[in-house]
Design an enzyme around this catalytic site. Structure first.
Site, short mmCIF file in Angstrom:
data_model
loop_
_atom_site.label_atom_id
_atom_site.label_comp_id
_atom_site.label_asym_id
_atom_site.label_seq_id
_atom_site.Cartn_x
_atom_site.Cartn_y
_atom_site.Cartn_z
N ARG A 174 -0.73 4.67 17.12
CA ARG A 174 -1.32 6.27 16.11
C ARG A 174 -1.32 7.59 16.13
NH1 ARG A 174 -0.63 2.77 13.34
NH2 ARG A 174 -2.50 1.13 12.34
N ASP A 206 1.06 -0.80 -0.23
CA ASP A 206 -0.22 -0.10 -0.37
C ASP A 206 0.59 1.27 -0.27
OD1 ASP A 206 -1.93 -2.16 0.18
OD2 ASP A 206 -2.95 -0.39 2.08
N SER A 235 -5.56 -9.25 6.37
CA SER A 235 -4.28 -7.61 6.90
C SER A 235 -4.42 -7.06 8.07
CB SER A 235 -5.88 -6.57 6.38
OG SER A 235 -5.20 -5.33 7.44
N ASP A 255 -8.48 4.08 11.42
CA ASP A 255 -7.32 4.82 11.44
C ASP A 255 -6.88 5.98 10.97
OD1 ASP A 255 -5.79 3.05 13.10
OD2 ASP A 255 -4.85 1.81 11.64
#
Length: 405
Positions: A96, A16, A179, A125
């Site tokens: 995060r 990605d 994932s 996210d």
């Protein structure tokens, strides 16, 4: 966005973000700076530098943030015994705000106009990264390619990578793998078979923990020492915050501790099924509640439990840098001033069993009062009669009204 000259990209080196790097260069005709954080994901981060160099990146940041991650994010969260929806230990969520902070700092250091991330438009996210960025730098622009481009599947991403000569290890045509997201606190799994909430996860999916059925038949007993709510020693050995978590992860993995299969409510409105391995965190939660049971006043402990879901929601939804989370953190940290002492645990086949807890300076447990034996007058049992009657007064009044009617 037409004035974008320089972008800082949160870069893992995977499919990605490698596609995003090239897409940013092509779409915005801008310089891309990459930032790769080592927060204990267990994979080599150095190859990200080579991949970024091959795509023409001149400024590359690769940083070991493991100690900062555990000390300033994981430990404060565990002082609150934080669980989202009663189960999830927030392993992805808590990473995060640190990544967002460093993205913003690097943008300021390099004079960048924007930051960019690889979060999709369906997930949490994107919210966490961007709320953090706006809280720390309100005028900084954010580029979220998944909300702009038409590369809406893994197959399209692979085709783009082939077209532009982007090297991607482990390409898989057809069915997508799980994932995954990993850091020193946990590893998560989504997608694939897990998109059917009735379908049990494959044993081969779990990467960290031994199956509880296959875990050792002999338990491990460990001792944790707390100081003001944080673990400072494991088995009487002083360890840094990251080393504490690494050690507990090793022990938890060995004994099959910390697996979770959860259907959760995402902030964007949909339900999502995910599986998690949080071995060290599961041990920490059990141990912290044990030492608090000995050292916290009853009403303080109950107030913390009432506030914890609100605190958990703030972290899950991306509000780590909000004034209300900071205010709650001050209250939580204040409550931890007396949370010091020892906790003894047994680890066995997926279970964390408390064997004992001790606090020489701050224990509120008084054997001479709590004993079932002769207490030498330390507690006057006759006092309980008046206590009960006063607390029953409103109940008696309500009952009398019912009987009179």
């Amino acid at each position: 966005m037409s004035t974008i000259r320089k972008v800082v990209l949160a870069y893992s080196g995977g499919l990605d973000t490698s596609v995003i790097l090239k897409w940013l260069q092509e779409t915005y005709q801008c310089e891309v700076i990459t930032f790769t954080a080592d927060i204990g994901q267990g994979e080599e981060v150095a190859p990200a530098q080579t991949k970024a160099e091959n795509l023409g990146v001149k400024k590359i940041y690769i940083e070991d943030l493991r100690e900062e991650f555990v000390k300033n994010y994981v430990f404060p969260m565990f002082r609150a015994n934080t669980l989202y929806e009663g189960e999830y230990l927030l392993g992805t969520s808590i990473a995060r705000p640190l990544i967002a902070k460093r993205l913003v700092e690097i943008a300021h250091e390099t004079g960048a106009d924007a930051i960019s991330h690889g979060a999709t438009g369906k997930g949490n996210d994107q919210v966490r990264f961007e709320l953090g960025a706006y809280a720390l730098s309100p005028n900084l622009k954010v580029i979220a390619p998944w909300r702009e481009w038409n590369l809406t599947s893994r197959e399209k991403l692979l085709a783009y990578a082939d077209q532009h000569g982007i090297s991607i290890e482990g390409k898989r045509k057809g069915k997508s793998p799980y994932s995954m997201d990993a850091n020193l606190l946990h590893i998560s799994y989504e997608g694939g078979l897990l998109e059917d909430p009735w379908c049990a996860p494959e044993e081969s999916m779990w990467r960290w923990t031994t199956s509880p059925e296959q875990a050792p038949n002999q338990p491990d007993e460990i001792e944790l020492e707390y100081r003001q709510g944080d673990i400072i020693k494991v088995n009487r050995e002083s360890l840094s915050p990251a080393k504490v978590l690494e050690t507990l992860n090793y022990l938890g993995n060995k004994h099959g501790i910390g697996r979770l299969d959860l259907v959760e409510n995402r902030y964007v409105g949909m339900k999502s099924r995910g599986c998690y391995e949080t071995p060290g965190g599961s041990i920490m939660l059990k141990a912290h509640r044990a030492i608090e049971s000995l050292t916290l006043d009853r009403e303080v402990a109950h107030l913390k439990d009432e506030l914890m879901p609100r605190y958990a929601n703030l972290i899950y939804n991306g509000y780590w840098w909000s004034p209300e989370r900071k205010l709650l953190q001050q209250l939580i940290d204040s409550s931890q001033m007396t949370v010091s002492g020892l906790v003894s645990l047994k680890l066995y086949k997926g279970n964390v069993i408390v064997l004992g807890r001790q606090s020489k300076e701050h224990s509120l447990f008084m054997p001479k009062i709590a004993t079932f034996e002769e207490d030498a007058g330390a507690y006057k049992q006759q006092d309980a009669e008046g206590f009960i009657k006063l607390n029953a007064l409103r109940l008696r009044i309500e009952a009398m009204n019912k009987y009179q009617s």
